[in-house]
Design a protein around this motif. Structure first.
Motif, mmCIF file in Angstrom:
data_model
loop_
_atom_site.group_PDB
_atom_site.id
_atom_site.type_symbol
_atom_site.label_atom_id
_atom_site.label_comp_id
_atom_site.label_asym_id
_atom_site.label_seq_id
_atom_site.Cartn_x
_atom_site.Cartn_y
_atom_site.Cartn_z
ATOM 1 N N MET A 1 53.574 106.712 -98.639
ATOM 2 C CA MET A 1 52.155 106.673 -98.396
ATOM 3 C C MET A 1 51.610 108.020 -97.954
ATOM 4 N N PHE A 2 52.453 108.865 -97.383
ATOM 5 C CA PHE A 2 51.974 110.153 -96.896
ATOM 6 C C PHE A 2 51.501 111.044 -98.039
ATOM 7 N N ILE A 3 52.035 110.829 -99.249
ATOM 8 C CA ILE A 3 51.591 111.619 -100.398
ATOM 9 C C ILE A 3 50.148 111.263 -100.741
ATOM 10 N N LEU A 4 49.848 109.988 -100.754
ATOM 11 C CA LEU A 4 48.478 109.552 -101.027
ATOM 12 C C LEU A 4 47.534 110.029 -99.922
ATOM 13 N N ALA A 5 47.983 109.996 -98.693
ATOM 14 C CA ALA A 5 47.155 110.473 -97.578
ATOM 15 C C ALA A 5 46.858 111.967 -97.723
ATOM 16 N N ASN A 6 47.875 112.752 -98.065
ATOM 17 C CA ASN A 6 47.656 114.182 -98.257
ATOM 18 C C ASN A 6 46.752 114.450 -99.451
ATOM 19 N N PHE A 7 46.883 113.655 -100.499
ATOM 20 C CA PHE A 7 46.028 113.801 -101.678
ATOM 21 C C PHE A 7 44.567 113.515 -101.325
ATOM 22 N N LEU A 8 44.331 112.473 -100.540
ATOM 23 C CA LEU A 8 42.971 112.152 -100.126
ATOM 24 C C LEU A 8 42.387 113.228 -99.205
ATOM 25 N N LYS A 9 43.218 113.783 -98.326
ATOM 26 C CA LYS A 9 42.755 114.879 -97.467
ATOM 27 C C LYS A 9 42.368 116.092 -98.299
ATOM 28 N N TYR A 92 38.406 111.236 -95.353
ATOM 29 C CA TYR A 92 39.277 111.698 -94.254
ATOM 30 C C TYR A 92 39.795 110.517 -93.426
ATOM 31 N N GLN A 93 38.946 109.579 -93.091
ATOM 32 C CA GLN A 93 39.378 108.435 -92.289
ATOM 33 C C GLN A 93 40.385 107.577 -93.040
ATOM 34 N N LEU A 94 40.165 107.405 -94.330
ATOM 35 C CA LEU A 94 41.109 106.652 -95.138
ATOM 36 C C LEU A 94 42.459 107.344 -95.198
ATOM 37 N N ALA A 95 42.431 108.667 -95.312
ATOM 38 C CA ALA A 95 43.681 109.422 -95.358
ATOM 39 C C ALA A 95 44.442 109.326 -94.034
ATOM 40 N N TYR A 96 43.714 109.390 -92.916
ATOM 41 C CA TYR A 96 44.384 109.298 -91.617
ATOM 42 C C TYR A 96 44.964 107.911 -91.362
ATOM 43 N N ARG A 97 44.326 106.894 -91.897
ATOM 44 C CA ARG A 97 44.884 105.541 -91.735
ATOM 45 C C ARG A 97 46.129 105.339 -92.590
#
Length: 99
Positions: A1-9, A92-97
């Motif tokens: 999931m961290f890949i998707l979070a970094n992509f969204l950031k 940003y909030q979605l990525a942090y979650r």
């Protein structure tokens, strides 16, 4: 999931910078329009080419001319600020979650 979070950031950061740059282009075009610029100048042509499609759509749907002043750049700037506050913050909030 961290890949998707970094992509969204990354998408949020790029979108934020692109919206800020476009807002400054709108401001510069509005300032240049006050001094009657040379229409054959490449910089003026570039500014008009990149901003006129958006400003034309605003003018077509909203008659935003007030006392001889075109208020469509203000409407576009308010739209950009809304996108920055809503869309970029949401990404940003979605990525942090997700991280």
């Amino acid at each position: 999931m961290f890949i998707l979070a970094n992509f969204l950031k990354a998408i949020a950061a790029v979108l934020d910078v692109a919206l800020t740059i476009y807002m400054w282009v709108i401001v510069i075009r509005a300032l240049i329009s006050w001094v009657n610029p040379d229409p054959y100048n490449p910089i003026v042509r570039f500014l008009y080419a990149i901003t006129e499609p958006v400003l034309y759509r605003i003018r077509r749907y909203l008659p935003v001319v007030f006392g001889g002043f075109d208020l469509s750049p203000i409407v576009v700037i308010l739209g950009i600020i809304f996108l920055q506050k809503f869309l970029v913050s949401t990404l940003y909030q979605l990525a942090y979650r997700l991280s």
